[in-house]
Design a protein around this motif. Structure first.
Motif, short mmCIF file in Angstrom:
data_model
loop_
_atom_site.label_atom_id
_atom_site.label_comp_id
_atom_site.label_asym_id
_atom_site.label_seq_id
_atom_site.Cartn_x
_atom_site.Cartn_y
_atom_site.Cartn_z
N UNK B 15 -13.57 20.12 -6.72
CA UNK B 15 -13.43 19.73 -5.32
C UNK B 15 -12.01 19.91 -4.80
N UNK B 16 -11.04 19.71 -5.69
CA UNK B 16 -9.66 19.89 -5.24
C UNK B 16 -9.38 21.38 -4.99
N UNK B 18 -11.56 23.44 -4.07
CA UNK B 18 -12.31 23.74 -2.85
C UNK B 18 -11.50 23.36 -1.61
N UNK B 19 -10.85 22.20 -1.70
CA UNK B 19 -10.06 21.74 -0.56
C UNK B 19 -8.94 22.72 -0.23
N UNK B 20 -8.24 23.22 -1.27
CA UNK B 20 -7.15 24.17 -1.02
C UNK B 20 -7.67 25.52 -0.53
N UNK B 23 -8.56 25.44 3.04
CA UNK B 23 -7.38 25.51 3.89
C UNK B 23 -6.89 26.95 4.04
N UNK B 103 -15.72 15.33 8.02
CA UNK B 103 -15.94 16.53 7.22
C UNK B 103 -17.31 16.61 6.55
N UNK B 107 -20.02 20.04 5.59
CA UNK B 107 -20.28 20.39 4.18
C UNK B 107 -21.73 20.17 3.79
#
Lengths: 214, 214
Positions: B15-16, B18-20, B23, B103, B107
């Protein structure tokens, strides 16, 4: 007792032990065996013995663990025997949920202020701590010993807090904003990224589907 | 591609990533190298290469990763390319914070109802989903496909939800109540115990104090 060199995996399990041990205490139970704990917590008894052995010889063969001693030791290891002053940045739903979370105070987490930009909230009562305006933050940090800042505002606003928090030598940040904040190493940061937890749930749902369709 | 046998530690980091990656996509960036990701994410480049290798040969020497491809693959692995219908039990501050979390919908987490016992909230607007009363829950679960139940009520109430959720064959529970709920294995449960996260923070503060007082 040397509290160092405890594997992070063990540390991450300690709060869960603490929760169960607290319940036993509140029920007036004085002793518990690893097999009883095992059944309650759905963890193997050998895992429990291994984990608790990291903190010295709590258990006695055929007697089990002294609940109060276990409680006090875990409490001490987790630093719950100290009082931590905490402020919350953001008096939205999340900030209020945290402020209203009853257990924090009994564990030494003392909420001494909540900060927001919405002037209608100024002086609001019922949250257990006064609501201040964001432009009062610097002054507040100067006048009060704040140990933990809880960040419950959106990421673009959260990033602006890094400088004042570092400047005020705050020790720790509990970050609920959806970003990793660039704090130096001497500030302890614990992130709670809710959407990441939901993504892990989503992944595990898919795995579970596969397991049960075999 | 076999999605099985990915180490849990890697999954927990996805998930981390995915977050980057999201962005980068939103900034219109098409390629990224492991060393760029490494700098952004504060993780070693070799860790990134190892992690991403679990999903097949995304990276090309001297070219880096195709951002859109990486995004779509991680999205697929995490099951974010599906739509999940979600309901929230509890329209207090925490339930509202979750409902307002913008968010989720983008998703694929579609909140279709919020349940509470407070009749003053019935029909409340502005939360993105209708508020229903708890006594409507069984009927709702019969009439609607609910994939995820979010539990945002106190533990003594939460325990009563186990039976109706199991009966309705709901796949997953995102549990914010301060207890471990006894669901069978075919229900995927992800717990968010806020006080445990705060205890870990408290422990790490103590460790950090020792490190910086040497």
């Amino acid at each position: 007792m040397n509290e160092r060199n405890i594997p992070p995996a063990v540390i991450s399990r300690l709060p869960r032990y603490y929760r169960y041990i607290e319940e036993l205490m509140s029920e007036g139970i004085e002793r518990v065996s690893s097999s009883q704990l095992s059944e309650m917590m759905n963890v193997t008894a050998s895992q429990i013995r291994q984990d608790l052995n990291h903190f010295g010889g709590f258990g006695q063969q055929g007697y089990g663990y002294n609940v109060r001693f276990l409680h006090d030791e875990i409490c001490h290891i987790l630093g719950l025997d100290k009082v931590h002053n905490m402020i919350i940045i953001g008096c939205g739903n999340l900030g209020r949920a945290i402020a209203n979370y009853g257990n924090f105070k009994s564990r030494g987490f003392n909420i001494i202020g909540i900060f927001d930009i919405n002037s209608e909230l100024k002086g609001m009562e019922g949250l257990g701590a006064p609501v201040y305006m964001m432009d009062e933050l610097d002054e507040f940090l100067k006048d009060n010993k704040v140990d933990i800042v809880v960040i419950a505002i959106p990421k673009h606003e959260a990033i602006k807090l890094v400088e004042p928090i570092v400047k005020a030598k705050v020790k720790a940040v509990w970050n609920f904003s959806h970003t990793d904040l660039p704090f130096p190493d001497n500030v302890t940061v614990e992130n709670v990224h809710l959407s990441e937890s939901l993504m892990v749930l989503s992944y595990r749902m898919g795995e579970n589907d596969l397991d049960h369709s075999k």
